[in-house]
Design an enzyme around this catalytic site. Structure first.
Site, mmCIF file in Angstrom:
data_model
loop_
_atom_site.group_PDB
_atom_site.id
_atom_site.type_symbol
_atom_site.label_atom_id
_atom_site.label_comp_id
_atom_site.label_asym_id
_atom_site.label_seq_id
_atom_site.Cartn_x
_atom_site.Cartn_y
_atom_site.Cartn_z
ATOM 1 C CB ALA A 105 46.684 38.948 29.481
ATOM 2 C CE LYS A 106 46.187 31.534 32.554
ATOM 3 N NZ LYS A 106 46.492 32.564 33.566
ATOM 4 N NE ARG A 107 43.382 40.202 26.974
ATOM 5 C CZ ARG A 107 43.057 40.261 28.259
ATOM 6 N NH1 ARG A 107 43.039 39.168 28.976
ATOM 7 N NH2 ARG A 107 42.737 41.416 28.835
#
Length: 273
Positions: free
Chosen positions: A95-97
């Site tokens: 998700a690369k949050r």
């Protein structure tokens, strides 16, 4: 899933392969478009065909968000199918949050509690208070982007702050975070020459390694410089496995590609012992 459980699966399957589920309706076999949920139908077939050859799956969340609520439902079906039928699989929400405080907590709850993923990828640019909320979840893993496989990685990640490259600063600083033992790191296979320096900073942490296969990274080089006594590597392949065929034999073709990677990994593990 605990780290030791993951290591056990690696030894049992003689594989440290992660299959990336970057499911694109423009690329899946046309006959699946007639299904009620083409994305889930594709994912289910890939999972059923490859589950004994890999230790985990990594849906890239963008490929689900792009289709709105229907895509999110497909993602939910996929993770539920994995957890219900193949609970031994390590699941990664790519998700690369990463945001400050309570926002990161909400992101963490979304992936760790609502969807029951084992891990999530995050961008560490906003620092400690954007990472530690993810680390508060027991038996969950936070996978920090350290040195990525894309060409643009050189824009910032390898630039120096004083006498230290940014990616090294990320690694060094992250070790001071609360519950840092729950950290893993993304290191691209196309950056294998950096692994010696990386292992000098984080000698035991697991690395999620994309870029083997379609992006040209070398499995042998990654293992030569990155493997630890507990393996310490999760090598992801997405396009190189799931899109080997756009015909009705797509699942069999994906299995053959996964099997080839698993056999290469088995050889490396045998030689390491």
């Amino acid at each position: 899933m605990t780290t030791q459980e993951l290591v056990s699966q690696i030894h049992k399957k003689k594989s440290f392969l992660i299959v990336g589920l970057d499911t694109d309706l423009d690329k899946i076999p046309k006959h699946l478009l007639e299904e009620e949920d083409p994305i889930f139908a594709f994912n289910k077939a890939i999972i059923d065909a490859t589950h004994d050859l890999c230790v985990g799956y990594k849906p890239n969340i963008a490929f689900y968000e792009a289709y709105g609520i229907e895509g999110w439902k497909s993602l939910e079906k996929t993770i539920n199918y994995l957890n219900d039928n193949y609970p031994e699989q390590f699941t990664i929400a790519d998700a690369k949050r990463g945001d400050i405080g309570n926002t990161s907590t909400r992101y963490a709850k979304a992936f760790f509690e609502s969807l029951q993923f084992d891990s999530v990828t995050i961008a560490p640019y906003m620092g400690r208070d954007s990472v530690e909320p993810f680390l508060a979840f027991e038996d969950k893993h936070t996978i920090v982007l350290a040195l990525t496989s894309n060409q643009g990685a050189f824009d910032f990640q390898t630039q120096k702050i004083g006498d230290q490259e940014v990616y090294k600063k990320v690694l060094q600083t992250s070790k001071t975070y609360e519950n840092s033992d729950r950290l893993m790191y993304v290191v691209g296979a196309t950056k294998a020459e950096y692994l010696t320096d990386i292992r000098a900073i984080i000698p035991e942490a697991f690395l999620l390694v994309p870029g083997v296969g379609a992006q040209g990274g070398s499995l042998e080089e990654v293992c030569k410089y990155g493997m630890t006594k507990d393996i310490g590597l999760l090598v992801n392949s997405s396009r190189g496995i799931i899109y080997k065929s756009q015909e009705e034999d797509f699942a069999e073709a994906a299995r053959a590609s996964a099997k080839s990677m698993q056999q290469a990994m088995q050889t490396i593990l045998q030689e390491a012992n």
